[in-house]
Structures are given as structure tokens and as C-alpha cells.
Design a protein around this motif. Structure first.
Motif, PDB file in Angstrom:
ATOM      1  N   SER A  54       0.821  -1.216   0.000  1.00 33.76           N
ATOM      2  CA  SER A  54       0.000   0.000   0.000  1.00 33.76           C
ATOM      3  C   SER A  54       0.855   1.265   0.000  1.00 33.76           C
ATOM      4  N   GLN A  55       0.225   2.361  -0.337  1.00 35.21           N
ATOM      5  CA  GLN A  55       0.897   3.658  -0.316  1.00 35.21           C
ATOM      6  C   GLN A  55       1.368   4.014   1.093  1.00 35.21           C
ATOM      7  N   PRO A  56       0.544   3.793   2.146  1.00 32.32           N
ATOM      8  CA  PRO A  56       1.037   4.090   3.492  1.00 32.32           C
ATOM      9  C   PRO A  56       2.278   3.267   3.865  1.00 32.32           C
ATOM     10  N   SER A  57       2.349   2.021   3.404  1.00 35.04           N
ATOM     11  CA  SER A  57       3.507   1.177   3.687  1.00 35.04           C
ATOM     12  C   SER A  57       4.762   1.737   3.019  1.00 35.04           C
ATOM     13  N   ILE A  58       4.640   2.127   1.752  1.00 36.18           N
ATOM     14  CA  ILE A  58       5.778   2.727   1.030  1.00 36.18           C
ATOM     15  C   ILE A  58       6.198   4.023   1.725  1.00 36.18           C
ATOM     16  N   SER A  59       5.225   4.834   2.104  1.00 35.85           N
ATOM     17  CA  SER A  59       5.529   6.093   2.790  1.00 35.85           C
ATOM     18  C   SER A  59       6.267   5.839   4.094  1.00 35.85           C
ATOM     19  N   GLN A  60       5.888   4.796   4.803  1.00 35.24           N
ATOM     20  CA  GLN A  60       6.557   4.449   6.064  1.00 35.24           C
ATOM     21  C   GLN A  60       8.024   4.052   5.822  1.00 35.24           C
ATOM     22  N   HIS A  61       8.263   3.263   4.780  1.00 32.74           N
ATOM     23  CA  HIS A  61       9.644   2.889   4.422  1.00 32.74           C
ATOM     24  C   HIS A  61      10.457   4.144   4.084  1.00 32.74           C
ATOM     25  N   LEU A  62       9.874   5.035   3.295  1.00 34.18           N
ATOM     26  CA  LEU A  62      10.567   6.260   2.911  1.00 34.18           C
ATOM     27  C   LEU A  62      10.839   7.147   4.123  1.00 34.18           C
ATOM     28  N   ARG A  63       9.893   7.208   5.064  1.00 32.32           N
ATOM     29  CA  ARG A  63      10.084   8.008   6.273  1.00 32.32           C
ATOM     30  C   ARG A  63      11.268   7.483   7.078  1.00 32.32           C
ATOM     31  N   LYS A  64      11.384   6.165   7.192  1.00 34.94           N
ATOM     32  CA  LYS A  64      12.500   5.577   7.932  1.00 34.94           C
ATOM     33  C   LYS A  64      13.832   5.917   7.263  1.00 34.94           C
ATOM     34  N   LEU A  65      13.865   5.832   5.935  1.00 38.80           N
ATOM     35  CA  LEU A  65      15.088   6.155   5.199  1.00 38.80           C
ATOM     36  C   LEU A  65      15.421   7.641   5.327  1.00 38.80           C
ATOM     37  N   LYS A  66      14.391   8.486   5.306  1.00 37.02           N
ATOM     38  CA  LYS A  66      14.594   9.932   5.448  1.00 37.02           C
ATOM     39  C   LYS A  66      15.055  10.267   6.852  1.00 37.02           C
ATOM     40  N   ASP A  67      14.422   9.672   7.865  1.00 36.54           N
ATOM     41  CA  ASP A  67      14.809   9.938   9.252  1.00 36.54           C
ATOM     42  C   ASP A  67      16.259   9.544   9.516  1.00 36.54           C
ATOM     43  N   ALA A  68      16.745   8.537   8.812  1.00 31.62           N
ATOM     44  CA  ALA A  68      18.139   8.094   8.964  1.00 31.62           C
ATOM     45  C   ALA A  68      19.106   8.970   8.170  1.00 31.62           C
ATOM     46  N   GLY A  69      18.567   9.863   7.337  1.00 30.68           N
ATOM     47  CA  GLY A  69      19.419  10.757   6.551  1.00 30.68           C
ATOM     48  C   GLY A  69      19.858  10.195   5.216  1.00 30.68           C
ATOM     49  N   MET A  70      19.327   9.037   4.839  1.00 31.22           N
ATOM     50  CA  MET A  70      19.744   8.406   3.586  1.00 31.22           C
ATOM     51  C   MET A  70      19.012   8.964   2.377  1.00 31.22           C
TER      52      MET A  70
END
Length: 115
Positions: A47-63
Motif C-alpha cells: 500500500s501507499q502508506p507502507s511505502i511512505s513508512q519505508h521512505l520516512r525511515k530512510l529519510k529519518d536516517a538521513g539516507m
């Protein structure tokens, strides 16, 4: 080329985050091109929320960084991050994602979502 040494805890966090196949694939795609969330939906059976969650984790880590364009957000690898050298080294051992990028381009999801 100068590569910074990453703190052990941060390196472990990168390896943990990229130990997930979806996040590793997202980063590998972003190595080749920036993407909007709707474009990732063409590649992953989730789902879109799942993809957004993955992206948020990558963004929060600075990647990953994001750029807002109107109401849409495009994601790309954060080349300015101290983690970039480590990410680059990891991606050297991952197949390129040209087939998935072709799937995105063929479907052209940005026409439907308005990105």
C-alpha cells in the motif's frame, strides 16, 4: 574520492534499514532516479502508506531527502549525507533496478496521481 568514516551505531542502523528488501530496492531505484510514492506502487505489491513508512525511515536516517513540488513529494538519495559513501558501497553489490524503472516509466503513474 574522500569517504567519511561513519560512527559504528549509524553504520549499524544503515545496515539494519537496508536489510529490508523493500527499503534496499527503494534505495537502489533512487540511485538511478528520483521517484514519487505513486511510482513505487508500480514496483511493490504493498500500500501507499507502507511505502511512505519505508521512505520516512530512510529519510529519518538521513539516507533519503525529499523535495516538495506542489502537493507532491519526490524522493532521492541524499548525496550530502555522511552515510552516502556507505550506501554507495552497499549498492555496488546490488543489481541495478532498470527493469523496475522501466515498469514505472511504462505505467507512468504520475499521470493518474498528478505528480
Amino acid at each position: 574520492m574522500f569517504k567519511s568514516i561513519v560512527e559504528l551505531e549509524r553504520a549499524a542502523n544503515v545496515l539494519k534499514l537496508l536489510g529490508d528488501k523493500t527499503r534496499l530496492t527503494i534505495i537502489a531505484i533512487l540511485k538511478q532516479r528520483e521517484c514519487c510514492v505513486c511510482e513505487f506502487l508500480e514496483v511493490f505489491d504493498t500500500s501507499q502508506p507502507s511505502i511512505s513508512q519505508h521512505l520516512r525511515k530512510l529519510k529519518d536516517a538521513g539516507m533519503v531527502k525529499e523535495e516538495r513540488r506542489g502537493q507532491w513529494i519526490y524522493y532521492s538519495i541524499n548525496h550530502d549525507s555522511e552515510l552516502y559513501g556507505l550506501i554507495e558501497d552497499i549498492l555496488a553489490h546490488v543489481p541495478d533496478q532498470t527493469d523496475k524503472i522501466k515498469m514505472i516509466e511504462k505505467a507512468n503513474p504520475t499521470l493518474q496521481c498528478g505528480c
